[in-house]
Motif scaffolding. Structure first.
Motif, PDB file in Angstrom:
ATOM      1  N   LEU A  98      40.336  53.220  49.233  1.00 25.66           N
ATOM      2  CA  LEU A  98      40.111  51.893  48.663  1.00 25.66           C
ATOM      3  C   LEU A  98      38.671  51.727  48.200  1.00 25.66           C
ATOM      4  CD1 LEU A  98      41.643  49.291  48.114  1.00 25.66           C
ATOM      5  CD2 LEU A  98      40.923  48.459  50.366  1.00 25.66           C
ATOM      6  N   GLY A  99      37.719  52.243  48.966  1.00 27.11           N
ATOM      7  CA  GLY A  99      36.316  52.119  48.579  1.00 27.11           C
ATOM      8  C   GLY A  99      36.008  52.825  47.278  1.00 27.11           C
ATOM      9  N   LYS A 100      36.506  54.052  47.124  1.00 27.76           N
ATOM     10  CA  LYS A 100      36.278  54.794  45.887  1.00 27.76           C
ATOM     11  C   LYS A 100      36.957  54.100  44.694  1.00 27.76           C
ATOM     12  CE  LYS A 100      35.600  59.438  47.860  1.00 27.76           C
ATOM     13  NZ  LYS A 100      34.427  59.874  47.077  1.00 27.76           N
ATOM     14  N   PHE A 101      38.190  53.647  44.931  1.00 24.05           N
ATOM     15  CA  PHE A 101      38.915  52.951  43.870  1.00 24.05           C
ATOM     16  C   PHE A 101      38.194  51.676  43.433  1.00 24.05           C
ATOM     17  CE2 PHE A 101      41.800  49.297  43.328  1.00 24.05           C
ATOM     18  CZ  PHE A 101      42.279  49.574  42.060  1.00 24.05           C
ATOM     19  N   LEU A 102      37.771  50.871  44.402  1.00 27.24           N
ATOM     20  CA  LEU A 102      37.118  49.596  44.072  1.00 27.24           C
ATOM     21  C   LEU A 102      35.791  49.805  43.349  1.00 27.24           C
ATOM     22  CD1 LEU A 102      37.804  47.466  47.287  1.00 27.24           C
ATOM     23  CD2 LEU A 102      38.837  47.206  45.020  1.00 27.24           C
ATOM     24  N   ALA A 103      35.095  50.897  43.652  1.00 23.05           N
ATOM     25  CA  ALA A 103      33.839  51.178  42.953  1.00 23.05           C
ATOM     26  C   ALA A 103      34.089  51.357  41.459  1.00 23.05           C
ATOM     27  CB  ALA A 103      33.184  52.422  43.543  1.00 23.05           C
ATOM     28  N   ALA A 104      35.124  52.137  41.117  1.00 19.14           N
ATOM     29  CA  ALA A 104      35.460  52.345  39.706  1.00 19.14           C
ATOM     30  C   ALA A 104      35.977  51.059  39.079  1.00 19.14           C
ATOM     31  CB  ALA A 104      36.496  53.463  39.577  1.00 19.14           C
ATOM     32  N   TRP A 105      36.807  50.323  39.818  1.00 23.73           N
ATOM     33  CA  TRP A 105      37.397  49.089  39.273  1.00 23.73           C
ATOM     34  C   TRP A 105      36.330  48.025  39.068  1.00 23.73           C
ATOM     35  CZ3 TRP A 105      41.767  45.687  41.849  1.00 23.73           C
ATOM     36  CH2 TRP A 105      42.467  45.019  40.837  1.00 23.73           C
ATOM     37  N   LEU A 106      35.347  47.970  39.964  1.00 20.51           N
ATOM     38  CA  LEU A 106      34.253  47.008  39.828  1.00 20.51           C
ATOM     39  C   LEU A 106      33.434  47.299  38.575  1.00 20.51           C
ATOM     40  CD1 LEU A 106      32.740  44.619  41.060  1.00 20.51           C
ATOM     41  CD2 LEU A 106      31.390  46.237  42.395  1.00 20.51           C
ATOM     42  N   LEU A 107      33.206  48.578  38.292  1.00 16.75           N
ATOM     43  CA  LEU A 107      32.472  48.929  37.082  1.00 16.75           C
ATOM     44  C   LEU A 107      33.280  48.548  35.840  1.00 16.75           C
ATOM     45  CD1 LEU A 107      29.891  50.104  36.002  1.00 16.75           C
ATOM     46  CD2 LEU A 107      30.894  52.375  36.083  1.00 16.75           C
ATOM     47  N   CYS A 108      34.603  48.649  35.921  1.00 16.94           N
ATOM     48  CA  CYS A 108      35.445  48.200  34.803  1.00 16.94           C
ATOM     49  C   CYS A 108      35.295  46.697  34.590  1.00 16.94           C
ATOM     50  CB  CYS A 108      36.912  48.530  35.081  1.00 16.94           C
ATOM     51  SG  CYS A 108      37.295  50.285  35.061  1.00 16.94           S
ATOM     52  N   GLY A 109      35.189  45.953  35.701  1.00 18.93           N
ATOM     53  CA  GLY A 109      34.951  44.521  35.576  1.00 18.93           C
ATOM     54  C   GLY A 109      33.621  44.235  34.904  1.00 18.93           C
ATOM     55  N   LEU A 110      32.618  45.046  35.199  1.00 18.57           N
ATOM     56  CA  LEU A 110      31.320  44.893  34.553  1.00 18.57           C
ATOM     57  C   LEU A 110      31.412  45.201  33.061  1.00 18.57           C
ATOM     58  CD1 LEU A 110      28.329  44.300  34.973  1.00 18.57           C
ATOM     59  CD2 LEU A 110      27.979  46.698  35.581  1.00 18.57           C
ATOM     60  N   MET A 111      32.213  46.193  32.711  1.00 16.87           N
ATOM     61  CA  MET A 111      32.438  46.514  31.302  1.00 16.87           C
ATOM     62  C   MET A 111      33.030  45.311  30.567  1.00 16.87           C
ATOM     63  SD  MET A 111      33.979  50.329  32.028  1.00 16.87           S
ATOM     64  CE  MET A 111      34.794  50.533  30.459  1.00 16.87           C
ATOM     65  N   LEU A 112      34.042  44.696  31.151  1.00 16.23           N
ATOM     66  CA  LEU A 112      34.665  43.533  30.527  1.00 16.23           C
ATOM     67  C   LEU A 112      33.701  42.352  30.452  1.00 16.23           C
ATOM     68  CD1 LEU A 112      38.243  43.623  32.096  1.00 16.23           C
ATOM     69  CD2 LEU A 112      37.682  43.848  29.675  1.00 16.23           C
ATOM     70  N   ALA A 113      32.867  42.191  31.487  1.00 13.81           N
ATOM     71  CA  ALA A 113      31.908  41.079  31.510  1.00 13.81           C
ATOM     72  C   ALA A 113      30.899  41.184  30.362  1.00 13.81           C
ATOM     73  CB  ALA A 113      31.187  41.042  32.855  1.00 13.81           C
ATOM     74  N   MET A 114      30.665  42.402  29.876  1.00 20.82           N
ATOM     75  CA  MET A 114      29.737  42.579  28.765  1.00 20.82           C
ATOM     76  C   MET A 114      30.235  41.906  27.485  1.00 20.82           C
ATOM     77  SD  MET A 114      28.691  46.565  29.369  1.00 20.82           S
ATOM     78  CE  MET A 114      27.821  46.677  27.828  1.00 20.82           C
ATOM     79  N   SER A 115      31.546  41.616  27.433  1.00 17.80           N
ATOM     80  CA  SER A 115      32.101  40.981  26.228  1.00 17.80           C
ATOM     81  C   SER A 115      32.069  39.458  26.306  1.00 17.80           C
ATOM     82  CB  SER A 115      33.543  41.450  26.014  1.00 17.80           C
ATOM     83  OG  SER A 115      34.381  40.976  27.054  1.00 17.80           O
ATOM     84  N   PHE A 116      31.573  38.890  27.407  1.00 17.87           N
ATOM     85  CA  PHE A 116      31.536  37.433  27.541  1.00 17.87           C
ATOM     86  C   PHE A 116      30.746  36.758  26.413  1.00 17.87           C
ATOM     87  CE2 PHE A 116      32.409  37.162  32.421  1.00 17.87           C
ATOM     88  CZ  PHE A 116      33.707  37.599  32.178  1.00 17.87           C
ATOM     89  N   PRO A 117      29.615  37.340  25.942  1.00 15.45           N
ATOM     90  CA  PRO A 117      28.933  36.705  24.803  1.00 15.45           C
ATOM     91  C   PRO A 117      29.822  36.567  23.567  1.00 15.45           C
ATOM     92  CG  PRO A 117      27.477  38.274  25.864  1.00 15.45           C
ATOM     93  CD  PRO A 117      28.819  38.456  26.499  1.00 15.45           C
ATOM     94  N   LEU A 118      30.716  37.542  23.331  1.00 15.89           N
ATOM     95  CA  LEU A 118      31.658  37.439  22.218  1.00 15.89           C
ATOM     96  C   LEU A 118      32.593  36.256  22.431  1.00 15.89           C
ATOM     97  CD1 LEU A 118      32.956  38.691  19.633  1.00 15.89           C
ATOM     98  CD2 LEU A 118      34.424  40.011  21.176  1.00 15.89           C
ATOM     99  N   TRP A 119      33.059  36.095  23.660  1.00 14.92           N
ATOM    100  CA  TRP A 119      33.938  34.978  24.004  1.00 14.92           C
ATOM    101  C   TRP A 119      33.224  33.643  23.757  1.00 14.92           C
ATOM    102  CZ3 TRP A 119      35.633  33.945  29.783  1.00 14.92           C
ATOM    103  CH2 TRP A 119      36.456  32.811  29.832  1.00 14.92           C
ATOM    104  N   MET A 120      31.989  33.532  24.257  1.00 13.66           N
ATOM    105  CA  MET A 120      31.253  32.282  24.124  1.00 13.66           C
ATOM    106  C   MET A 120      30.932  31.967  22.662  1.00 13.66           C
ATOM    107  SD  MET A 120      31.282  31.407  27.191  1.00 13.66           S
ATOM    108  CE  MET A 120      31.500  32.123  28.812  1.00 13.66           C
ATOM    109  N   THR A 121      30.494  32.987  21.921  1.00 10.92           N
ATOM    110  CA  THR A 121      30.133  32.778  20.521  1.00 10.92           C
ATOM    111  C   THR A 121      31.346  32.374  19.690  1.00 10.92           C
ATOM    112  OG1 THR A 121      28.382  34.442  20.721  1.00 10.92           O
ATOM    113  CG2 THR A 121      29.067  33.835  18.495  1.00 10.92           C
ATOM    114  N   THR A 122      32.446  33.071  19.900  1.00 11.31           N
ATOM    115  CA  THR A 122      33.664  32.753  19.162  1.00 11.31           C
ATOM    116  C   THR A 122      34.155  31.357  19.517  1.00 11.31           C
ATOM    117  OG1 THR A 122      34.274  35.101  19.217  1.00 11.31           O
ATOM    118  CG2 THR A 122      35.995  33.533  18.591  1.00 11.31           C
TER     119      THR A 122
END
Length: 243
Positions: A98-122
């Protein structure tokens, strides 16, 4: 188990940035996601209400990028002979997995969070259906979780990270492209139970529903079940290696 999971999570998540792999993946994701949105997704030609031009490409992007996050999680442990060492630590196998999995999944969440400016601007330029956008983000994060879980399983059976990456991409494409609706139509099966089962196993159908604003229990159950099944297989594979 909770404390052990957090310890493994912190170690693995920090290692992404110590080796600069995390920075590299984040940069590649930002470039590919924005290029697909503005060029492949016809962002400027669509009357954006749900950021469809951004979300529609996310499964393919995750299938190509996320395996790079999971390919070393277990493969390196086997390659450098440290698997026996970590399995001998006072941390349960489920906590390690679970720890190894969550580390990768958390980084995926960070990847998606990088698109928040697109969401806000649009949202400022044209009225967005923010609830629809939230459903879409949830769908993307669940897909990323499914890819992470599959990648962890594949990595646990390989000592070569490159082989783990390629096999994960292959397995994820198989899951994504499996269209049982098409098979049932070809076989002229009219049984309602088979039709419902085929629809419940259709990866693209569930994701399309989410990015169109249709949050269904069947869709959530599909992705969560896929994640849990892969994590269970990961625990089984680790226990097998230990025995």
């Amino acid at each position: 188990m909770f404390q052990g999971t957090l310890t493994v999570l912190g170690k693995e998540f920090g290692s992404y940035f110590k080796t600069r792999l995390g920075y590299f993946i984040l940069f590649i994701y930002a470039v590919v996601a924005m290029a697909s949105t503005f060029y492949g997704g016809s962002y400027f030609q669509l009357a954006e209400r749900s950021l469809y031009s951004f979300f529609s490409f996310q499964p393919e992007i995750f299938i190509l990028l996320v395996p790079a996050l999971t390919m070393k999680l277990w493969a390196d442990e086997r390659r450098y002979g440290t698997l026996e060492l970590i399995l001998s630590q006072p941390v349960g196998y489920p906590a390690l997995v679970l720890g190894k999995f969550l580390a990768a999944w958390l980084l995926c969440g960070l990847m998606l969070a990088m698109s928040f400016p697109l969401w806000m601007t649009t949202g400022l330029l044209s009225g967005l259906d923010n609830l629809n956008v939230l459903y879409s983000y949830l769908g993307c994060w669940l897909i990323a979780g499914a890819v992470c879980a599959i990648g962890c399983v594949v990595s646990s059976f390989n000592s070569n990270p490159i082989a783990a990456y390629l096999l994960t991409v292959f397995c994820c494409w198989i899951v994504k492209l499996a269209n049982f609706d098409y098979l049932i139509r070809k076989l002229n099966v009219s049984n309602e139970l088979f039709i419902r089962i085929s629809q419940s196993l259709n990866f693209d159908r569930h994701f399309e529903n989410l990015i169109l604003g249709q949050l269904t229990w069947s869709g959530l159950t599909y992705y969560i079940t896929l994640i849990l099944a892969a994590l269970w297989l990961n625990v089984v594979s680790v226990e097998y290696k230990r025995s």
